[in-house]
Design a protein around this motif. Structure first.
Motif, PDB file in Angstrom:
ATOM      1  N   MET A   9       0.830  -1.214   0.000  1.00  0.00           N
ATOM      2  CA  MET A   9       0.000   0.000   0.000  1.00  0.00           C
ATOM      3  C   MET A   9       0.855   1.251   0.000  1.00  0.00           C
ATOM      4  N   TYR A  23      -7.468  -4.161   5.820  1.00  0.00           N
ATOM      5  CA  TYR A  23      -7.346  -3.486   4.530  1.00  0.00           C
ATOM      6  C   TYR A  23      -7.350  -4.538   3.428  1.00  0.00           C
ATOM      7  N   ALA A  35      -4.224  -6.721   8.067  1.00  0.00           N
ATOM      8  CA  ALA A  35      -3.207  -7.603   8.575  1.00  0.00           C
ATOM      9  C   ALA A  35      -3.352  -7.626  10.089  1.00  0.00           C
ATOM     10  N   ARG A  47       7.091  -6.640  10.983  1.00  0.00           N
ATOM     11  CA  ARG A  47       7.356  -5.206  10.838  1.00  0.00           C
ATOM     12  C   ARG A  47       8.430  -4.799  11.840  1.00  0.00           C
ATOM     13  N   ARG A 107       5.251   0.203   9.698  1.00  0.00           N
ATOM     14  CA  ARG A 107       4.198  -0.075   8.718  1.00  0.00           C
ATOM     15  C   ARG A 107       4.461   0.586   7.370  1.00  0.00           C
ATOM     16  N   GLU A 127      -2.336   5.765   7.386  1.00  0.00           N
ATOM     17  CA  GLU A 127      -1.725   5.139   8.556  1.00  0.00           C
ATOM     18  C   GLU A 127      -1.012   6.155   9.459  1.00  0.00           C
TER      19      GLU A 127
END
Ligand code: GLY
Length: 383
Positions: A55, A258, A271, A314, A340, A61
């Motif tokens: 994305m 998402y 996620a 992450r 992220r 975010e």
């Protein structure tokens, strides 16, 4: 004292980590005519960079107008030209069809109203959609939604294609890539970094950049003043195969998930966000939770099958911002903790870090420096 006889290679810059950040950096530095070597403890582009949904959503975010949001905005603006530069090394699909966020509560609608106003004030094409407009904009969205926020700037990049193109770009620009290496030891004298020792061989380098993502602390021999507050946060994703290739029009957020349409009839759903250490397994709860939320958000996907599930780690920092720039050890730099935003921030990270290495001016990276207060005073890792 380091024995120089033992040196096996010499590079201007050694990059540790061959994820999206490490490879973007290596490509950028090689384009500045620097000799670059990249070492990865696994396979290039096989960790979080490959697991990501790809994305490019700079305002979804990060909601506050701060230095991180500006970094995301600037990197997003770089994407079209970045992808054009990479196209000569491999096809990279970039879809800038916007991002849609769906609200099911009045509180969420109020939050979207505030964000829409702030985005419009900043000159960004964003507007509210009310219940009746939703079906026109996105026919797959469940009819129980109250409305949504549509930001026309935004989208996604095919991140695995990006990985292949970056790999090829590095090879074409004489970057030496070493995969499946042992944990690198940072070799230094009292003054500065000298290189890295890997499997008994000393690779000399004027500059060493740690871009190891969640594994940043796997580098050994680092002075305690250079310890990196990065830890893994697992994200599980699934992919749904749909019958109709023209399904979801754009990246869409709803019901806590998402959905990223991949343009080939597949939709990636993400996620989870879990503090489970270095465990990259999928769980039944994770997979079924994503599947259930996807089917609630987009009921026509009820018949679709989940054909793949995977997870990535992450690299999270206590304040959620990346760590970019110098450490107390001269010549040892950091480009990690992208949490992220790794795929989104790759072009700007590479550009700003390469500029700093070449000019020895790190002032643009100050908000993201290792010594910032928020990195050491936040109580726990953002999840
Ligand atoms: N940026 C998407 C994620 O971290 O799941």
């Amino acid at each position: 004292m380091v024995s120089f006889d033992a040196m096996d290679t010499h590079s201007d810059v050694i990059v540790l980590g061959a994820g999206v950040i490490g490879l973007s950096l290596a490509f950028e530095l090689a384009q500045q005519n620097l000799r670059v070597s990249v070492f990865d403890i696994g396979l290039a582009f096989s960790g979080a960079s490959s697991a990501a949904g790809g994305m490019l959503v700079p305002w979804t975010e990060v909601h506050e107008p701060n230095a991180l949001q500006q970094l995301c905005t600037d990197s997003f603006a770089m994407y079209p030209s970045y992808v054009s530069r990479l196209q000569r090394y491999g096809n990279v699909t970039l879809r800038l069809s916007g991002v849609l966020e769906i609200a099911h509560t009045a509180e969420r609608m109020a939050e979207f109203e505030r964000r829409a106003t702030a985005l419009q004030d900043a000159g960004i094409d964003a507007h509210m959609l009310h219940m009746n407009d939703l079906a026109d904009e996105e026919p797959l969205v469940a009819h129980d939604a109250l409305g949504g926020l549509l930001t026309r700037a935004g989208g996604c990049v095919a991140n695995r294609e990006l990985g292949h193109a970056l790999h090829a770009a590095c090879a074409a620009n004489d970057v030496a890539l070493y995969e499946h290496v042992a944990s690198p030891e940072i070799v230094h004298d009292d003054e500065r970094v000298i290189g890295v020792r890997i499997g008994g061989a000393l690779h000399a380098g004027t500059t060493v950049i740690n871009a190891m993502g969640a594994w940043a602390n796997n580098a050994i021999g680092v002075p305690t003043s250079c310890a990196i507050p990065v830890s893994p946060v697992r994200g599980q994703l699934i992919s749904l195969r749909t019958c109709d290739e023209t399904n979801l029009r754009r990246v869409t957020w709803s019901q806590g998930i998402y959905a990223v349409p991949r343009g080939d009839g597949n939709i990636d759903i993400g996620a989870t966000s879990e503090n489970v250490g270095f465990d990259v397994r999928n769980t039944k709860e994770g997979t079924l939770g994503l599947l259930d939320a996807a089917r609630r958000a987009f009921p026509t996907l009820h018949e679709s099958s989940c054909f793949r599930a995977w997870a990535g780690l992450r690299p999270a920092t206590p304040d959620g911002w990346p760590i970019l720039g110098k450490t107390p050890l001269d010549g040892y730099l950091l480009a990690t903790g992208h949490y992220r935003h790794g795929i989104l921030l790759a072009p700007i990270t590479a550009s700003l870090m390469a500029k700093a290495v070449v000019t020895n001016d790190y002032s643009e990276l100050t908000p993201f420096a290792l010594e910032r207060q928020s990195l050491h005073h936040a109580s726990e890792v953002v999840c």
